[in-house]
Design a protein around this motif. Structure first.
Motif, PDB file in Angstrom:
ATOM      1  N   CYS A   1      33.541  24.920  42.505  1.00  0.00           N
ATOM      2  CA  CYS A   1      34.435  26.042  42.812  1.00  0.00           C
ATOM      3  C   CYS A   1      35.051  26.606  41.532  1.00  0.00           C
ATOM      4  O   CYS A   1      35.299  25.876  40.573  1.00  0.00           O
TER       5      CYS A   1
ATOM      6  N   HIS B   1      37.986  30.863  43.947  1.00  0.00           N
ATOM      7  CA  HIS B   1      37.954  30.050  45.163  1.00  0.00           C
ATOM      8  C   HIS B   1      39.331  29.433  45.425  1.00  0.00           C
ATOM      9  O   HIS B   1      39.836  29.440  46.557  1.00  0.00           O
TER      10      HIS B   1
ATOM     11  N   ARG C   1      35.426  30.811  52.022  1.00  0.00           N
ATOM     12  CA  ARG C   1      36.493  29.814  51.938  1.00  0.00           C
ATOM     13  C   ARG C   1      37.681  30.233  52.793  1.00  0.00           C
ATOM     14  O   ARG C   1      38.301  29.416  53.468  1.00  0.00           O
TER      15      ARG C   1
END
Length: 391
Positions: free
Chosen positions: A257, A261, A296
């Motif tokens: 990530c 993110h 996400r």
């Protein structure tokens, strides 16, 4: 000494005092003597035996001459020396209990050793000691009183991290100017001082640490750097400063990530908006599940504001992860009803199938997402073309 009978000095003890130091030497006095320490106050001595005498266990300083200071921390060797004239040993490998002159006595020390060092002493504290020497025949003698004091506790990395945790700028500057502590030393959780300051939003501390040479790209045990922590916590000033001093949008943690993110997980729109303006890639994919920041949001928070901001910046609403799931599918599986509505309004395709041939409506029914099922069915009815009427 209260409660203790003072034995007559013997010739071997006189010789012993002239020759020996408290740290011991390697010469053999031929007497097979035994020694131990005794506190100044509150001691409870026992009757000396033929070979060994018990005494209150007290720390032994490295040298008898006044002014010699013991170290703040050390350890007691457990290997027995071979009849040194002044020897000391801990029974059963126990740790000694030091006693201050103003406090109660500690424990027992008995045996042989070339030196005795004390752990757990307080800084800038006066301690008092006496040595009890016992001959094989049972005769004993006490040394003169020895007063020693510890020095100031040395500056360590714990002080550095404590100064950052409480946002103490003056203490941090003094520690760094002292030059004894490395600026990038991590704490017990693997965080550097910069990581802690960035996570807490202490902008002035961040500037002090960076000006003293800290590495802005160091990572903790999970692979996160200071920029990721600041983005997740929503500290825009810290994010901007770190970017100006070399922090990268391309850095990834152990899960693959990026900072975007983590900013999406944190839900701070002002930070996300600035990151996108600064050139951060909006559809960057992690190396684990193949998720974009929009996915996400669909999986974790369901935050509509963040999702709308990402979509308006160009995020693909129909992007697929490694298993063929779209943001809409992920939002359905996590029962984010309002986000499902937003994604449909922004052009998400409800007819897309995953790698197993399942669509969003089937997923909602399998997982008993009744509100989402109703929403999808209603949207499906509206999309059906009206039949034309022939007159």
């Amino acid at each position: 000494m209260t409660g203790q009978s003072r034995a007559k000095p013997c010739s071997w003890l006189s010789r012993f005092r002239r020759r020996a130091r408290l740290t011991g030497d390697d010469s053999d006095d031929g007497g097979g003597s035994h020694c131990s320490t005794l506190p100044v106050r509150g001691a409870r001595g026992t009757a000396p035996g033929p070979a060994h005498a018990r005494a209150r266990r007290e720390p032994l300083v490295r040298g008898l001459p006044a002014g010699l200071r013991p170290p703040d921390e050390a350890r007691l060797p457990e290997q027995e020396a071979r009849r040194p004239p002044l020897a000391f040993r801990s029974r059963g490998g126990e740790r000694p209990r030091p006693t201050a002159g103003r406090g109660p006595p500690g424990g027992y020390n008995r045996g042989y050793a070339t030196k005795h060092v004390v752990e757990g002493l307080e800084p800038r504290t006066l301690y008092r000691f006496r040595l009890k020497v016992t001959s094989p025949s049972g005769e004993c003698e006490y040394s003169p009183l020895v007063s020693v004091s510890t020095t100031r506790e040395p500056i360590s990395s714990e002080h550095l991290h404590q100064a950052v945790s409480v946002n103490d700028e003056d203490l941090l500057v003094r520690i760094l100017q002292g030059g004894r502590v490395k600026v990038d030393v991590p704490n017990k959780f693997g965080f550097t001082a910069l990581m802690v300051a960035a996570q807490k939003g202490y902008t002035r501390l961040v500037k002090i640490l960076v000006s003293n040479g800290t590495d802005v790209n160091l990572k903790n045990g999970s692979g996160k750097d200071s920029l990721m922590l600041a983005c997740y916590a929503g500290h825009l000033d810290v994010v901007k400063y770190l970017r100006r001093h070399g922090a990268s949008w391309q850095a990834r943690d152990l899960g693959g990530c990026t900072a975007l993110h983590w900013a999406a997980d944190g839900g701070h729109c002002s930070v996300i908006e600035w990151m996108i303006k600064d050139g951060c890639e909006v559809d960057v994919v992690d190396t684990g599940s193949g998720w974009t920041p929009l996915m996400r949001v669909s999986a974790v928070s369901g935050n509509q504001r963040v999702a709308s901001l990402l979509i308006d910046a160009g995020a693909n609403v129909n992007v697929k992860d490694r298993n063929g799931k779209t943001p809409l599918m992920v939002a359905v599986l996590n029962n984010h009803e309002e986000l499902v509505q937003l994604l449909l309004d922004k052009g998400a395709d409800a007819s897309v199938k995953n790698e197993f041939g399942k669509g969003v409506l089937e997923m909602a029914r399998v997982f008993d997402r009744q509100s989402v099922v109703s929403l999808l069915e209603e949207r499906k009815k509206k999309q059906r073309p009206k039949k034309s009427c022939v007159c």
